[in-house]
Design a protein around this motif. Structure first.
Motif, PDB file in Angstrom:
ATOM      1  N   GLY A  35       7.549   2.778  -1.072  1.00 24.19           N
ATOM      2  CA  GLY A  35       7.342   3.305  -2.415  1.00 24.19           C
ATOM      3  C   GLY A  35       5.945   3.771  -2.759  1.00 24.19           C
ATOM      4  N   LEU A  36       4.997   3.658  -1.830  1.00 16.10           N
ATOM      5  CA  LEU A  36       3.639   4.133  -2.103  1.00 16.10           C
ATOM      6  C   LEU A  36       3.594   5.654  -2.091  1.00 16.10           C
ATOM      7  CD1 LEU A  36       1.326   1.723  -0.045  1.00 16.10           C
ATOM      8  CD2 LEU A  36       1.559   1.847  -2.518  1.00 16.10           C
ATOM      9  N   SER A  37       2.786   6.237  -2.963  1.00 15.73           N
ATOM     10  CA  SER A  37       2.621   7.695  -2.982  1.00 15.73           C
ATOM     11  C   SER A  37       1.512   8.102  -2.015  1.00 15.73           C
ATOM     12  CB  SER A  37       2.255   8.167  -4.391  1.00 15.73           C
ATOM     13  OG  SER A  37       0.952   7.711  -4.737  1.00 15.73           O
ATOM     14  N   VAL A  38       1.405   9.407  -1.740  1.00 17.96           N
ATOM     15  CA  VAL A  38       0.356   9.921  -0.851  1.00 17.96           C
ATOM     16  C   VAL A  38      -1.023   9.539  -1.379  1.00 17.96           C
ATOM     17  CG1 VAL A  38      -0.764  12.015   0.006  1.00 17.96           C
ATOM     18  CG2 VAL A  38       1.731  11.842   0.020  1.00 17.96           C
ATOM     19  N   GLY A  39      -1.258   9.769  -2.665  1.00 13.71           N
ATOM     20  CA  GLY A  39      -2.562   9.481  -3.254  1.00 13.71           C
ATOM     21  C   GLY A  39      -2.918   8.001  -3.191  1.00 13.71           C
ATOM     22  N   GLU A  40      -1.949   7.141  -3.501  1.00 14.88           N
ATOM     23  CA  GLU A  40      -2.194   5.703  -3.447  1.00 14.88           C
ATOM     24  C   GLU A  40      -2.512   5.262  -2.025  1.00 14.88           C
ATOM     25  OE1 GLU A  40       0.682   3.935  -6.987  1.00 14.88           O
ATOM     26  OE2 GLU A  40       1.551   4.471  -5.048  1.00 14.88           O
ATOM     27  N   LEU A  41      -1.708   5.738  -1.073  1.00 14.90           N
ATOM     28  CA  LEU A  41      -1.884   5.318   0.310  1.00 14.90           C
ATOM     29  C   LEU A  41      -3.254   5.722   0.845  1.00 14.90           C
ATOM     30  CD1 LEU A  41      -0.658   4.047   2.830  1.00 14.90           C
ATOM     31  CD2 LEU A  41       0.261   6.287   3.433  1.00 14.90           C
ATOM     32  N   SER A  43      -6.009   6.586  -0.848  1.00 10.98           N
ATOM     33  CA  SER A  43      -7.101   5.934  -1.578  1.00 10.98           C
ATOM     34  C   SER A  43      -7.266   4.483  -1.155  1.00 10.98           C
ATOM     35  CB  SER A  43      -6.844   6.009  -3.087  1.00 10.98           C
ATOM     36  OG  SER A  43      -6.764   7.349  -3.523  1.00 10.98           O
ATOM     37  N   TYR A  44      -6.160   3.752  -1.076  1.00 10.25           N
ATOM     38  CA  TYR A  44      -6.222   2.349  -0.663  1.00 10.25           C
ATOM     39  C   TYR A  44      -6.716   2.239   0.779  1.00 10.25           C
ATOM     40  CZ  TYR A  44      -3.295   1.296  -4.765  1.00 10.25           C
ATOM     41  OH  TYR A  44      -2.804   1.165  -6.044  1.00 10.25           O
ATOM     42  N   ARG A  45      -6.249   3.135   1.641  1.00 14.09           N
ATOM     43  CA  ARG A  45      -6.639   3.107   3.062  1.00 14.09           C
ATOM     44  C   ARG A  45      -8.148   3.237   3.217  1.00 14.09           C
ATOM     45  NH1 ARG A  45      -5.742   8.352   7.000  1.00 14.09           N
ATOM     46  NH2 ARG A  45      -6.973   7.615   8.775  1.00 14.09           N
ATOM     47  N   PHE A  46      -8.730   4.264   2.609  1.00 13.99           N
ATOM     48  CA  PHE A  46     -10.155   4.514   2.797  1.00 13.99           C
ATOM     49  C   PHE A  46     -11.011   3.524   2.011  1.00 13.99           C
ATOM     50  CE2 PHE A  46      -8.627   8.405   4.624  1.00 13.99           C
ATOM     51  CZ  PHE A  46      -9.599   8.738   5.563  1.00 13.99           C
ATOM     52  N   ALA A  47     -10.553   3.095   0.850  1.00 21.62           N
ATOM     53  CA  ALA A  47     -11.306   2.110   0.069  1.00 21.62           C
ATOM     54  C   ALA A  47     -11.402   0.786   0.829  1.00 21.62           C
ATOM     55  CB  ALA A  47     -10.652   1.902  -1.291  1.00 21.62           C
ATOM     56  N   LEU A  48     -10.280   0.332   1.382  1.00 23.82           N
ATOM     57  CA  LEU A  48     -10.285  -0.926   2.138  1.00 23.82           C
ATOM     58  C   LEU A  48     -11.144  -0.790   3.396  1.00 23.82           C
ATOM     59  CD1 LEU A  48      -9.340  -3.795   2.599  1.00 23.82           C
ATOM     60  CD2 LEU A  48      -7.263  -2.886   3.689  1.00 23.82           C
ATOM     61  N   PHE A  86      -8.903  16.858   4.606  1.00 23.76           N
ATOM     62  CA  PHE A  86      -7.940  16.948   5.702  1.00 23.76           C
ATOM     63  C   PHE A  86      -6.787  15.965   5.509  1.00 23.76           C
ATOM     64  CE2 PHE A  86      -7.289  13.948   9.283  1.00 23.76           C
ATOM     65  CZ  PHE A  86      -6.216  14.587   9.903  1.00 23.76           C
ATOM     66  N   SER A  87      -7.107  14.714   5.165  1.00 22.26           N
ATOM     67  CA  SER A  87      -6.077  13.686   5.014  1.00 22.26           C
ATOM     68  C   SER A  87      -5.102  14.029   3.896  1.00 22.26           C
ATOM     69  CB  SER A  87      -6.729  12.328   4.734  1.00 22.26           C
ATOM     70  OG  SER A  87      -7.535  11.929   5.824  1.00 22.26           O
ATOM     71  N   THR A  88      -5.633  14.541   2.786  1.00 20.44           N
ATOM     72  CA  THR A  88      -4.771  14.914   1.666  1.00 20.44           C
ATOM     73  C   THR A  88      -3.820  16.035   2.070  1.00 20.44           C
ATOM     74  OG1 THR A  88      -6.408  14.233   0.022  1.00 20.44           O
ATOM     75  CG2 THR A  88      -4.726  15.799  -0.699  1.00 20.44           C
ATOM     76  N   LEU A  89      -4.346  17.039   2.763  1.00 19.30           N
ATOM     77  CA  LEU A  89      -3.505  18.157   3.203  1.00 19.30           C
ATOM     78  C   LEU A  89      -2.432  17.679   4.184  1.00 19.30           C
ATOM     79  CD1 LEU A  89      -6.081  21.062   3.749  1.00 19.30           C
ATOM     80  CD2 LEU A  89      -4.382  20.856   1.925  1.00 19.30           C
ATOM     81  N   TYR A  90      -2.824  16.805   5.127  1.00 19.23           N
ATOM     82  CA  TYR A  90      -1.874  16.373   6.145  1.00 19.23           C
ATOM     83  C   TYR A  90      -0.740  15.549   5.540  1.00 19.23           C
ATOM     84  CZ  TYR A  90       0.223  14.070  10.139  1.00 19.23           C
ATOM     85  OH  TYR A  90       1.124  13.587  11.053  1.00 19.23           O
ATOM     86  N   LEU A 197     -11.330  10.614  -2.640  1.00 16.74           N
ATOM     87  CA  LEU A 197      -9.890  10.413  -2.781  1.00 16.74           C
ATOM     88  C   LEU A 197      -9.560   9.674  -4.082  1.00 16.74           C
ATOM     89  CD1 LEU A 197      -9.125   9.462   0.918  1.00 16.74           C
ATOM     90  CD2 LEU A 197      -8.192  11.448  -0.289  1.00 16.74           C
ATOM     91  N   SER A 198     -10.393   8.704  -4.440  1.00 13.96           N
ATOM     92  CA  SER A 198     -10.157   7.950  -5.677  1.00 13.96           C
ATOM     93  C   SER A 198     -10.308   8.843  -6.902  1.00 13.96           C
ATOM     94  CB  SER A 198     -11.132   6.770  -5.762  1.00 13.96           C
ATOM     95  OG  SER A 198     -10.906   5.853  -4.703  1.00 13.96           O
ATOM     96  N   LEU A 199     -11.314   9.714  -6.880  1.00 14.41           N
ATOM     97  CA  LEU A 199     -11.525  10.614  -8.004  1.00 14.41           C
ATOM     98  C   LEU A 199     -10.417  11.659  -8.103  1.00 14.41           C
ATOM     99  CD1 LEU A 199     -15.393  11.191  -7.727  1.00 14.41           C
ATOM    100  CD2 LEU A 199     -14.179   9.943  -9.528  1.00 14.41           C
ATOM    101  N   PHE A 200      -9.897  12.086  -6.949  1.00 15.15           N
ATOM    102  CA  PHE A 200      -8.876  13.138  -6.929  1.00 15.15           C
ATOM    103  C   PHE A 200      -7.488  12.590  -7.273  1.00 15.15           C
ATOM    104  CE2 PHE A 200      -5.749  15.843  -4.714  1.00 15.15           C
ATOM    105  CZ  PHE A 200      -6.060  17.073  -5.277  1.00 15.15           C
ATOM    106  N   HIS A 201      -7.154  11.433  -6.720  1.00 18.75           N
ATOM    107  CA  HIS A 201      -5.788  10.909  -6.871  1.00 18.75           C
ATOM    108  C   HIS A 201      -5.643   9.893  -8.011  1.00 18.75           C
ATOM    109  CE1 HIS A 201      -4.249  12.914  -3.299  1.00 18.75           C
ATOM    110  NE2 HIS A 201      -5.280  12.474  -2.617  1.00 18.75           N
ATOM    111  N   HIS A 202      -6.745   9.347  -8.512  1.00 17.03           N
ATOM    112  CA  HIS A 202      -6.722   8.368  -9.610  1.00 17.03           C
ATOM    113  C   HIS A 202      -5.733   7.227  -9.361  1.00 17.03           C
ATOM    114  CE1 HIS A 202      -9.153  11.133 -11.948  1.00 17.03           C
ATOM    115  NE2 HIS A 202      -8.277  12.092 -11.754  1.00 17.03           N
ATOM    116  N   PRO A 203      -5.878   6.493  -8.255  1.00 15.88           N
ATOM    117  CA  PRO A 203      -4.956   5.377  -8.002  1.00 15.88           C
ATOM    118  C   PRO A 203      -5.246   4.215  -8.952  1.00 15.88           C
ATOM    119  CG  PRO A 203      -6.740   5.322  -6.426  1.00 15.88           C
ATOM    120  CD  PRO A 203      -6.937   6.580  -7.229  1.00 15.88           C
ATOM    121  N   HIS A 204      -4.260   3.363  -9.159  1.00 10.98           N
ATOM    122  CA  HIS A 204      -4.434   2.200 -10.020  1.00 10.98           C
ATOM    123  C   HIS A 204      -4.801   1.005  -9.136  1.00 10.98           C
ATOM    124  CE1 HIS A 204      -2.914   4.406 -13.449  1.00 10.98           C
ATOM    125  NE2 HIS A 204      -1.845   4.762 -12.746  1.00 10.98           N
ATOM    126  N   TYR A 205      -6.107   0.786  -8.964  1.00 12.02           N
ATOM    127  CA  TYR A 205      -6.542  -0.316  -8.096  1.00 12.02           C
ATOM    128  C   TYR A 205      -6.148  -1.678  -8.673  1.00 12.02           C
ATOM    129  CZ  TYR A 205      -9.171   2.862  -5.114  1.00 12.02           C
ATOM    130  OH  TYR A 205      -9.512   3.847  -4.212  1.00 12.02           O
TER     131      TYR A 205
END
Length: 298
Positions: A35-41, A43-48, A86-90, A197-205
């Motif tokens: 259920g994770l979205s592209v933006g969440e995945l 953002s969480y991946r690179f932040a962690l 690149f990651s967002t496009l892929y 990625l966080s600024l672009f996708h605005h994930p809910h941390y």
């Protein structure tokens, strides 16, 4: 390892990196199914990954965190306009196409690396290198050919854009970060990629505490296995090999992805796919064994 021939060491580094990148589809598939979205995945991946790297270096190698202002700016640009873009496009391509077609589009990037390198740098493509590239590309088509589905025509453009942007990232990284410690470069590339990625996708941390076990496992796997380790080793290899060699050796990634798909998801590999993997492997071995050393690879 330190006494090893630099070219052999670089080849081993990018081979291990490619295996790590090959798990992207595995962890990504688990994350999307949960259920994770592209933006969440992303953002969480690179932040962690950034948090883990900062903690490790500050605790064990604090002097490695220091970097010149010029190199911080370069790493920021590579992280924002290279890896984050690149990651967002892929993953946009993965969301709008069958995984097979998305992978085929992405792995046109060794072709773009060779073209850009031939016309815009001093690394000209030899006849043998061109032949190995054609052979590996043919093997790739055989390995990945399967279900072709286009849900969104813009996803095709995203897939090609991912390949071209990654090719530019590889070329620029190999030329602008020759004298930078790879793990330090990875630290800043990943950090600025996470910020972009966080600024672009605005994930809910704030929702991180509510992640399921499979979601948390997928994000941790993506951060460590598919980001910190391979990105650091890729940057290390780019200091020892030509960008074109690195790009070609990274075709180990789809072989890894196909084998892991068969082992984990029980996806059946046809004889044609197995032959494709062998063709890719033969092309990579040939190119690695007989590539001419260049000053830029020292």
């Amino acid at each position: 390892m330190k006494n090893m021939n630099p070219r052999l060491r670089g080849s081993l580094e990018i081979s291990v990196a490619s295996v790590g990148f090959g798990f992207l589809g595995i962890f990504g598939k688990w994350a999307f199914q949960s259920g994770l979205s592209v933006g969440e995945l992303l953002s969480y991946r690179f932040a962690l990954a950034a948090v883990l790297l900062w903690i490790f270096l500050l605790l064990f190698r604090p002097s490695w965190v220091r970097l010149s202002v010029r190199q911080i700016v370069i790493a920021a640009l590579l992280g924002i306009f290279g890896y984050a873009f690149f990651s967002t496009l892929y993953f946009t391509a993965v969301d709008g196409l069958s995984i097979t077609l998305a992978a085929l589009l992405l792995y046109t990037y060794p072709f773009w690396v060779n073209v850009f390198s031939h016309f815009f740098t001093q690394d000209k493509i030899s006849g043998k290198e061109a032949l190995c590239l054609v052979a590996a590309s043919s093997g790739l088509v055989m390995l990945l050919w399967g279900h072709i589905e286009v849900k969104n025509i813009w996803a095709v453009a995203a897939g090609l854009g991912a390949a071209i942007s990654y090719a530019i990232y590889v070329l620029l990284s190999g030329r602008l970060q020759k004298n930078v410690r790879p793990i330090t470069s990875a630290l800043y590339v990943i950090t600025f990629g996470a910020l972009a990625l966080s600024l672009f996708h605005h994930p809910h941390y704030s929702a991180i505490s509510n992640l399921s076990d499979i979601q948390a496992t997928s994000i941790l796997g993506l951060a460590f296995v598919c980001t910190i380790i391979p990105l650091t080793l890729e940057l290390a290899a780019l200091q020892k090999l030509k960008s074109t060699e690195v790009a070609l050796l990274m075709m180990i990634e789809p072989i890894t992805a196909a084998l892991m798909g068969a082992l984990i998801f029980h996806e059946r590999l046809t004889p044609v796919q197995l032959l494709g993997a062998l063709v890719i492997g033969a092309a990579l071995v040939t190119n690695t064994l007989y590539s001419r050393p260049t000053p830029s690879a020292d």
